[in-house]
Design a protein around this motif. Structure first.
Motif, mmCIF file in Angstrom:
data_model
loop_
_atom_site.group_PDB
_atom_site.id
_atom_site.type_symbol
_atom_site.label_atom_id
_atom_site.label_comp_id
_atom_site.label_asym_id
_atom_site.label_seq_id
_atom_site.Cartn_x
_atom_site.Cartn_y
_atom_site.Cartn_z
ATOM 1 N N LEU A 1 92.136 130.090 33.950
ATOM 2 C CA LEU A 1 91.853 128.769 33.399
ATOM 3 C C LEU A 1 91.404 128.983 31.956
ATOM 4 O O LEU A 1 90.325 129.514 31.710
ATOM 5 C CB LEU A 1 90.753 128.062 34.203
ATOM 6 N N VAL A 2 92.244 128.593 31.009
ATOM 7 C CA VAL A 2 91.957 128.783 29.587
ATOM 8 C C VAL A 2 91.473 127.447 29.019
ATOM 9 O O VAL A 2 92.239 126.480 28.978
ATOM 10 C CB VAL A 2 93.217 129.258 28.831
ATOM 11 N N GLN A 3 90.223 127.416 28.619
ATOM 12 C CA GLN A 3 89.642 126.169 28.109
ATOM 13 C C GLN A 3 89.525 126.213 26.593
ATOM 14 O O GLN A 3 89.124 127.223 26.009
ATOM 15 C CB GLN A 3 88.268 125.922 28.728
ATOM 16 N N PHE A 4 89.866 125.074 25.967
ATOM 17 C CA PHE A 4 89.795 124.934 24.522
ATOM 18 C C PHE A 4 88.707 123.929 24.153
ATOM 19 O O PHE A 4 88.234 123.167 25.002
ATOM 20 C CB PHE A 4 91.142 124.476 23.966
ATOM 21 N N GLY A 5 88.319 123.919 22.892
ATOM 22 C CA GLY A 5 87.317 122.977 22.431
ATOM 23 C C GLY A 5 87.788 121.548 22.592
ATOM 24 O O GLY A 5 88.954 121.224 22.350
ATOM 25 N N SER A 6 86.875 120.677 23.021
ATOM 26 C CA SER A 6 87.228 119.273 23.211
ATOM 27 C C SER A 6 87.295 118.571 21.861
ATOM 28 O O SER A 6 86.645 118.958 20.894
ATOM 29 C CB SER A 6 86.202 118.583 24.109
ATOM 30 N N ALA B 1 97.450 121.469 26.000
ATOM 31 C CA ALA B 1 98.821 121.008 26.230
ATOM 32 C C ALA B 1 99.820 121.833 25.421
ATOM 33 O O ALA B 1 100.907 122.180 25.918
ATOM 34 C CB ALA B 1 98.939 119.529 25.868
ATOM 35 N N ASP B 2 99.463 122.170 24.178
ATOM 36 C CA ASP B 2 100.368 122.952 23.332
ATOM 37 C C ASP B 2 100.566 124.360 23.885
ATOM 38 O O ASP B 2 101.685 124.882 23.896
ATOM 39 C CB ASP B 2 99.815 123.024 21.912
ATOM 40 N N HIS B 3 99.483 124.981 24.329
ATOM 41 C CA HIS B 3 99.582 126.340 24.872
ATOM 42 C C HIS B 3 100.449 126.342 26.135
ATOM 43 O O HIS B 3 101.286 127.241 26.335
ATOM 44 C CB HIS B 3 98.186 126.865 25.182
ATOM 45 N N ALA B 4 100.264 125.343 26.986
ATOM 46 C CA ALA B 4 101.082 125.247 28.197
ATOM 47 C C ALA B 4 102.549 125.018 27.847
ATOM 48 O O ALA B 4 103.445 125.622 28.450
ATOM 49 C CB ALA B 4 100.561 124.121 29.089
ATOM 50 N N GLU B 5 102.803 124.159 26.873
ATOM 51 C CA GLU B 5 104.181 123.863 26.487
ATOM 52 C C GLU B 5 104.864 125.095 25.898
ATOM 53 O O GLU B 5 106.044 125.346 26.154
ATOM 54 C CB GLU B 5 104.203 122.719 25.477
ATOM 55 N N ASP C 1 91.342 119.584 28.570
ATOM 56 C CA ASP C 1 91.219 120.707 27.646
ATOM 57 C C ASP C 1 91.369 122.053 28.331
ATOM 58 O O ASP C 1 91.018 123.090 27.762
ATOM 59 C CB ASP C 1 89.867 120.651 26.916
ATOM 60 N N VAL C 2 91.910 122.073 29.547
ATOM 61 C CA VAL C 2 92.076 123.317 30.308
ATOM 62 C C VAL C 2 93.557 123.560 30.587
ATOM 63 O O VAL C 2 94.249 122.695 31.116
ATOM 64 C CB VAL C 2 91.298 123.270 31.636
ATOM 65 N N MET C 3 94.019 124.739 30.211
ATOM 66 C CA MET C 3 95.380 125.169 30.548
ATOM 67 C C MET C 3 95.277 126.164 31.700
ATOM 68 O O MET C 3 94.455 127.083 31.664
ATOM 69 C CB MET C 3 96.052 125.819 29.340
ATOM 70 N N ALA C 4 96.071 125.969 32.743
ATOM 71 C CA ALA C 4 96.022 126.835 33.927
ATOM 72 C C ALA C 4 97.348 127.552 34.106
ATOM 73 O O ALA C 4 98.417 126.981 33.865
ATOM 74 C CB ALA C 4 95.696 126.010 35.174
ATOM 75 N N GLU C 5 97.253 128.813 34.517
ATOM 76 C CA GLU C 5 98.462 129.562 34.851
ATOM 77 C C GLU C 5 98.182 130.450 36.048
ATOM 78 O O GLU C 5 97.085 130.987 36.219
ATOM 79 C CB GLU C 5 98.948 130.388 33.666
#
Length: 265
Positions: free
Chosen positions: A167-172, A179-183, A236-240
């Protein structure tokens, strides 16, 4: 008696037509008129600017102030609405212990303590980028995107089965880094060179999240390698999620994990 014209035949006298008017050259007259017009315009503009400069500044019109949309006085204590419960307030959940949002370990799996990159449910950004081809580029990219922290889990099943959840969390804020990292990862996954070579399948409950099942990697002298991956985001969380095994991995295995993880975010 009128004087003979120069072009009259010999012996004849030509009398000029009293209605005829001699045409004068136009070139010089037109130039004089144009020059006078230009001087008039220039002079008028100069006089106008001079008059305006000598006047006192005109104050701007007063700005209009619309009526306030909220009450002038605070609501009484008995009329203040109750805050959202934790189950509905995502900000409360994601600002807390991010490790608690990791999907629970499925039955049949055990903790993989051999994966030293995961320490007490956390993973450093410098360790997270080791899974990418261009580590330096990805490290700088994540820092620019205001990466905040990475919660992770590592499991194993049987002799060769392994699972890894991040779970990669970015600053709010107004950015869309998660969303950009996931895309970016989904764009890579659809490639034919190193990715799965397909568009994957949609994850139920996610607008753009997808899961992928790779084709088996077959090399002489080695056991076949099967892989599956899921990539999605929420807020603000990207999951993989990554699965690796020497036995085929079903779509149900990766899809179920992805859906359960999405429900917790």
């Amino acid at each position: 008696m009128a004087a003979p014209l120069a072009d009259a035949p010999a012996g004849e006298t030509r009398v000029p037509d009293p209605g005829a008017v001699e045409r004068r050259p136009r070139g010089r007259t037109a130039l004089i008129i144009a020059a006078a017009a230009v001087l008039g315009i220039t002079g008028g503009a100069a006089v106008g600017y001079g008059v305006q400069a000598g006047r006192a500044p005109t104050p701007p019109a007063a700005l209009s102030q619309p009526g306030l949309a909220y009450p002038a006085k605070a609501l009484a204590a008995d009329r203040v609405p109750d805050p959202l419960p934790v189950a509905q307030d995502r900000r409360v959940r994601t600002d807390g212990d991010l490790r608690k949002l990791l999907v629970p370990r499925p039955a049949g799996w055990s903790e993989n303590k051999d994966m030293g990159l995961v320490r007490d449910g956390w993973m450093g950004v410098e360790d997270y980028v080791l899974g990418f081809t261009n580590e330096d580029f990805m490290f700088g990219r994540l820092l620019e995107a205001d990466v905040r922290r990475v919660a992770a889990a590592a499991w194993k099943k049987g002799e060769y089965g392994k699972a890894h959840v991040c779970l990669v969390q970015f600053g709010s804020g107004v950015n869309t880094s998660a969303a950009d990292h996931a895309e970016d990862q989904r764009a890579y996954m659809s490639g034919d060179e190193d990715g799965a070579g397909n568009d994957g399948n949609a994850i139920k409950g996610s607008l753009s999240g997808r899961y992928y099942v790779y084709k088996a990697e077959l090399k002489p002298g080695y056991m076949p390698l099967y892989r599956a991956r899921a990539v999605f985001h929420r807020g603000d969380v990207m999951a993989e999620i990554n699965l690796i095994d020497t036995r085929p991995i079903s779509k149900k295995d990766i899809r179920t994990l992805a859906e359960r993880q999405l429900e917790r975010l």
